[in-house]
Design a protein around this motif. Structure first.
Motif, PDB file in Angstrom:
ATOM      1  N   VAL A 114       0.841  -1.200   0.000  1.00 17.35           N
ATOM      2  CA  VAL A 114       0.000   0.000   0.000  1.00 17.35           C
ATOM      3  C   VAL A 114       0.873   1.245   0.000  1.00 17.35           C
ATOM      4  N   THR A 115       1.931   1.241   0.795  1.00 14.86           N
ATOM      5  CA  THR A 115       2.842   2.385   0.859  1.00 14.86           C
ATOM      6  C   THR A 115       3.519   2.612  -0.486  1.00 14.86           C
ATOM      7  N   VAL A 116       4.002   1.563  -1.117  1.00 14.80           N
ATOM      8  CA  VAL A 116       4.660   1.674  -2.423  1.00 14.80           C
ATOM      9  C   VAL A 116       3.672   2.192  -3.461  1.00 14.80           C
ATOM     10  N   ILE A 117       2.468   1.660  -3.472  1.00 18.82           N
ATOM     11  CA  ILE A 117       1.454   2.077  -4.432  1.00 18.82           C
ATOM     12  C   ILE A 117       1.099   3.548  -4.225  1.00 18.82           C
ATOM     13  N   LEU A 144      -5.455  -3.557  -9.913  1.00 18.52           N
ATOM     14  CA  LEU A 144      -5.518  -2.229  -9.315  1.00 18.52           C
ATOM     15  C   LEU A 144      -6.102  -1.311 -10.386  1.00 18.52           C
ATOM     16  N   THR A 145      -7.323  -0.847 -10.172  1.00 17.30           N
ATOM     17  CA  THR A 145      -7.971   0.042 -11.127  1.00 17.30           C
ATOM     18  C   THR A 145      -7.686   1.468 -10.706  1.00 17.30           C
ATOM     19  N   VAL A 146      -7.135   2.250 -11.622  1.00 13.14           N
ATOM     20  CA  VAL A 146      -6.799   3.643 -11.354  1.00 13.14           C
ATOM     21  C   VAL A 146      -7.744   4.501 -12.177  1.00 13.14           C
ATOM     22  N   TYR A 147      -8.573   5.284 -11.479  1.00 14.28           N
ATOM     23  CA  TYR A 147      -9.483   6.228 -12.124  1.00 14.28           C
ATOM     24  C   TYR A 147      -8.843   7.600 -12.091  1.00 14.28           C
ATOM     25  N   LEU A 207       2.179   3.867 -15.518  1.00 12.56           N
ATOM     26  CA  LEU A 207       1.707   3.286 -14.255  1.00 12.56           C
ATOM     27  C   LEU A 207       2.070   1.804 -14.155  1.00 12.56           C
ATOM     28  N   ALA A 208       1.953   1.083 -15.248  1.00 14.18           N
ATOM     29  CA  ALA A 208       2.297  -0.340 -15.232  1.00 14.18           C
ATOM     30  C   ALA A 208       3.775  -0.556 -14.908  1.00 14.18           C
ATOM     31  N   SER A 209       4.629   0.353 -15.365  1.00 12.87           N
ATOM     32  CA  SER A 209       6.062   0.205 -15.090  1.00 12.87           C
ATOM     33  C   SER A 209       6.422   0.606 -13.661  1.00 12.87           C
ATOM     34  N   MET A 210       5.575   1.400 -13.019  1.00 12.69           N
ATOM     35  CA  MET A 210       5.856   1.896 -11.672  1.00 12.69           C
ATOM     36  C   MET A 210       5.285   1.022 -10.557  1.00 12.69           C
ATOM     37  N   LEU A 211       4.216   0.320 -10.843  1.00  9.92           N
ATOM     38  CA  LEU A 211       3.463  -0.353  -9.788  1.00  9.92           C
ATOM     39  C   LEU A 211       3.594  -1.871  -9.866  1.00  9.92           C
ATOM     40  N   PRO A 212       3.659  -2.508  -8.704  1.00 10.63           N
ATOM     41  CA  PRO A 212       3.846  -3.968  -8.658  1.00 10.63           C
ATOM     42  C   PRO A 212       2.538  -4.743  -8.792  1.00 10.63           C
ATOM     43  N   ARG A 213       1.614  -4.259  -9.598  1.00  7.68           N
ATOM     44  CA  ARG A 213       0.303  -4.876  -9.762  1.00  7.68           C
ATOM     45  C   ARG A 213      -0.148  -4.781 -11.203  1.00  7.68           C
ATOM     46  N   GLU A 214      -1.122  -5.592 -11.565  1.00  5.92           N
ATOM     47  CA  GLU A 214      -1.784  -5.422 -12.857  1.00  5.92           C
ATOM     48  C   GLU A 214      -2.627  -4.158 -12.754  1.00  5.92           C
ATOM     49  N   ILE A 215      -2.491  -3.272 -13.750  1.00  5.59           N
ATOM     50  CA  ILE A 215      -3.134  -1.961 -13.712  1.00  5.59           C
ATOM     51  C   ILE A 215      -4.196  -1.853 -14.796  1.00  5.59           C
ATOM     52  N   GLU A 216      -5.310  -1.254 -14.440  1.00  2.23           N
ATOM     53  CA  GLU A 216      -6.315  -0.877 -15.430  1.00  2.23           C
ATOM     54  C   GLU A 216      -6.602   0.605 -15.205  1.00  2.23           C
TER      55      GLU A 216
END
Length: 116
Positions: A15-18, A44-47, A74-83
């Motif tokens: 959570v802190t990293v995100i 992880l859905t980013v609106y 965002l995909a390159s920065m975050l350790p999750r699948e991003i939408e």
């Protein structure tokens, strides 16, 4: 920025990293008025809510021009699948959330550019 009260599906470190990554990304993109990150299962859905263009009240041209680049960033920065999704309104409505979704971040310190 606020963190969700129910973070059971994320480790505190995740959570802190995100949140740190999303805050830095938001800070670097002036056309983004507000950002929400919502955990929905493994995604992880980013609106993003965008500032309307200076020559009108439509934010869609910016969204269409930047969506793919922002998604890649965002995909390159975050350790999750991003939408990445466009939020037409400046308020995240309950209809955007499924029953098991949790708001991870709400970043919105930027003031609106429009003067009414």
């Amino acid at each position: 920025m606020s963190l969700a009260a129910d973070r059971s599906c994320f480790a505190d470190r995740d959570v802190t990293v995100i949140c740190t990554s999303l805050t830095k990304w938001y800070d670097a993109h002036a056309s983004v008025r507000r950002l929400w990150a919502i955990e929905e299962g493994s995604v992880l859905t980013v609106y993003v809510s965008l500032e309307p263009s200076s020559d009108g009240d439509d934010a869609l041209p910016v969204w269409l021009a930047m969506k793919h680049e922002w998604s890649s960033d965002l995909a390159s920065m975050l350790p999750r699948e991003i939408e990445l999704r466009f939020a037409a309104a400046d308020v995240l409505s309950p209809s955007c959330l499924s029953g098991n979704a949790a708001v991870i971040a709400d970043v919105n310190w930027r003031e609106s550019w429009s003067f009414s």
